[in-house]
Design an enzyme around this catalytic site. Structure first.
Site, PDB file in Angstrom:
ATOM      1  N   VAL A   1       2.484   1.532  -3.484  1.00 46.73           N
ATOM      2  CA  VAL A   1       1.578   2.027  -4.516  1.00 46.73           C
ATOM      3  C   VAL A   1       1.276   3.509  -4.297  1.00 46.73           C
ATOM      4  O   VAL A   1       1.243   4.307  -5.243  1.00 46.73           O
ATOM      5  CB  VAL A   1       0.270   1.204  -4.544  1.00 46.73           C
ATOM      6  CG1 VAL A   1      -0.797   1.891  -5.390  1.00 46.73           C
ATOM      7  CG2 VAL A   1       0.542  -0.208  -5.077  1.00 46.73           C
ATOM      8  N   GLU A   2       1.072   3.887  -3.049  1.00 47.25           N
ATOM      9  CA  GLU A   2       0.671   5.257  -2.758  1.00 47.25           C
ATOM     10  C   GLU A   2       1.774   6.280  -3.021  1.00 47.25           C
ATOM     11  O   GLU A   2       1.535   7.292  -3.686  1.00 47.25           O
ATOM     12  CB  GLU A   2       0.205   5.373  -1.295  1.00 47.25           C
ATOM     13  CG  GLU A   2      -1.097   4.635  -0.990  1.00 47.25           C
ATOM     14  CD  GLU A   2      -2.309   5.294  -1.630  1.00 47.25           C
ATOM     15  OE1 GLU A   2      -2.189   6.429  -2.125  1.00 47.25           O
ATOM     16  OE2 GLU A   2      -3.374   4.661  -1.637  1.00 47.25           O
ATOM     17  N   THR A   3       2.974   6.030  -2.487  1.00 46.67           N
ATOM     18  CA  THR A   3       4.017   7.066  -2.567  1.00 46.67           C
ATOM     19  C   THR A   3       5.403   6.515  -2.875  1.00 46.67           C
ATOM     20  O   THR A   3       6.402   7.202  -2.649  1.00 46.67           O
ATOM     21  CB  THR A   3       4.115   7.850  -1.242  1.00 46.67           C
ATOM     22  OG1 THR A   3       4.457   6.940  -0.179  1.00 46.67           O
ATOM     23  CG2 THR A   3       2.810   8.556  -0.923  1.00 46.67           C
TER      24      THR A   3
ATOM     25  N   ILE B   1       0.841  -1.203   0.000  1.00 41.96           N
ATOM     26  CA  ILE B   1       0.000   0.000   0.000  1.00 41.96           C
ATOM     27  C   ILE B   1       0.876   1.254   0.000  1.00 41.96           C
ATOM     28  O   ILE B   1       0.658   2.191  -0.784  1.00 41.96           O
ATOM     29  CB  ILE B   1      -0.962  -0.011   1.193  1.00 41.96           C
ATOM     30  CG1 ILE B   1      -2.112  -1.000   0.914  1.00 41.96           C
ATOM     31  CG2 ILE B   1      -1.509   1.384   1.478  1.00 41.96           C
ATOM     32  CD1 ILE B   1      -3.119  -1.122   2.009  1.00 41.96           C
TER      33      ILE B   1
ATOM     34  N   TYR C   1      -6.958  -0.743  -8.096  1.00 42.29           N
ATOM     35  CA  TYR C   1      -6.041  -0.379  -7.013  1.00 42.29           C
ATOM     36  C   TYR C   1      -5.779  -1.591  -6.115  1.00 42.29           C
ATOM     37  O   TYR C   1      -4.620  -1.908  -5.814  1.00 42.29           O
ATOM     38  CB  TYR C   1      -6.631   0.760  -6.196  1.00 42.29           C
ATOM     39  CG  TYR C   1      -5.834   1.090  -4.954  1.00 42.29           C
ATOM     40  CD1 TYR C   1      -4.762   1.966  -5.013  1.00 42.29           C
ATOM     41  CD2 TYR C   1      -6.151   0.509  -3.722  1.00 42.29           C
ATOM     42  CE1 TYR C   1      -4.016   2.257  -3.871  1.00 42.29           C
ATOM     43  CE2 TYR C   1      -5.409   0.797  -2.594  1.00 42.29           C
ATOM     44  CZ  TYR C   1      -4.354   1.666  -2.670  1.00 42.29           C
ATOM     45  OH  TYR C   1      -3.610   1.945  -1.544  1.00 42.29           O
TER      46      TYR C   1
END
Length: 329
Positions: free
Chosen positions: A120-122, A117, A308
């Site tokens: 994927v996010e940052t 997570i 996602y």
């Protein structure tokens, strides 16, 4: 004629001319300030001074009209399932093994899911966002009618968050939708789900790996993650019955009898009281058909998109295999 949401947003954006002058003169801004001040005990004059300096974010309006989740799977997947993200995830798990193990004990979420997570996010904190969050949320709240109600609520939550956490509201940068920190929490999620996992009295999602890891795990647990349970299964239907089981809703609604009737079997089998989500992913050839379990649905609560959640799952699997097979340096 029905216009798809993304197309509708593009058409709306093209029709709106940039407004000039003080942001306080936008329709609804002063009323918003008066309302929030009266309900949340803010100083209205101070808020007016804050909003006087807000600048309309044209780039934000353009970005939100064309989100990555609108892409087909075969274009979306290569953004996130890459060697650098896999290698970065393996390194993140190894560097934070004690924190991730503690989070798994407390919340039941495996290290690779938490790492994926954040990846994927940052990209494990490398890309936290460049847009000023106050200006971003104000722009979306008052100049993006398709979701203005949502972003006005988030703007209020951001003001409360800044006060609660003693953050200067003009100093915070984030995504084009106002998400913040390594795990990209929106303001309401930050206020309600972020935790102080390192015990320093603050919830710091920018600089504390402990708080980031604990908060991601806590969020998933609060949204239904079940330790040790499966996430998602690829199935290969022999006929087209599965199409009748798909739904635009991500919420699991399909039971074991429905799966059996469509000739879809998964291991471990679906329980008598369990519900699953059947969906397909667009490839350049035939669509892939998948069955999402409760834990898959929990991931979609982080970002309401099957694409996602699938990117998180597949990145997590690659990270897990890498951690298990590659020798630590």
């Amino acid at each position: 004629m029905t216009i798809r949401p993304v197309l509708a947003a593009v058409l709306w954006l093209a029709a709106v001319a940039p407004a000039s002058g003080s942001f306080l003169e936008r329709d609804g801004v002063r009323a918003f300030i008066d309302d929030v001040s009266s309900r949340q005990d803010f100083n209205a004059a101070e808020l007016r001074g804050l909003f006087e300096n807000v600048e309309r974010q044209e780039a934000v309006l353009e970005a939100i009209a064309a989100p990555a989740e609108a892409m087909p799977w075969y274009r979306y997947r290569p953004i996130f399932i890459t060697d650098p993200r896999i290698e970065g995830g393996i390194e993140f798990v190894r560097d934070n093994s004690d924190l991730l193990a503690r989070a798994e004990r407390e919340f039941g979420v495996p290290p690779e899911i938490v790492a994926a997570i954040i990846g994927v996010e940052t990209f494990y904190g490398r890309h936290k966002g460049r847009h000023p969050v106050l200006d971003t949320l104000a722009t979306l709240a008052f100049e993006y009618p398709p979701r203005s109600d949502f972003f006005r609520r988030e703007l209020e939550q951001f003001l409360l968050l800044a006060r609660d956490e003693r953050i200067a509201p003009t100093s915070v940068k984030g995504s084009y939708a106002g998400a913040m920190g390594m795990p990209q929490f929106i303001s309401s999620s930050y206020r309600h789900y972020a935790i102080d996992f390192d015990g320093d009295g603050r919830r710091d999602l920018w600089n504390s790996n402990a708080d980031v890891i604990g908060s991601v795990a806590a969020y998933l647990a609060d949204h239904g993650w079940s330790a040790g349970e499966p996430i998602v299964h690829r199935v290969r239907p022999s006929r087209d019955d599965w199409r009748e089981l798909t739904s635009k809703s991500l919420k699991p609604r399909v039971d074991q009898s429905d799966l059996r009737a469509a000739g879809l079997g998964v291991e471990p089998p679906v329980g008598a009281d369990e519900r699953v989500h059947v969906f397909s992913l667009e490839t350049e050839a035939e669509p892939e058909v998948w069955v999402g379990r409760g834990n898959f649905y929990a991931i979609t609560r982080y970002n309401h998109s099957a694409l996602y959640a699938m990117a998180v799952y597949q990145l997590a699997e690659r990270i897990r295999r890498g951690v298990e097979t590659e020798p630590a340096e």
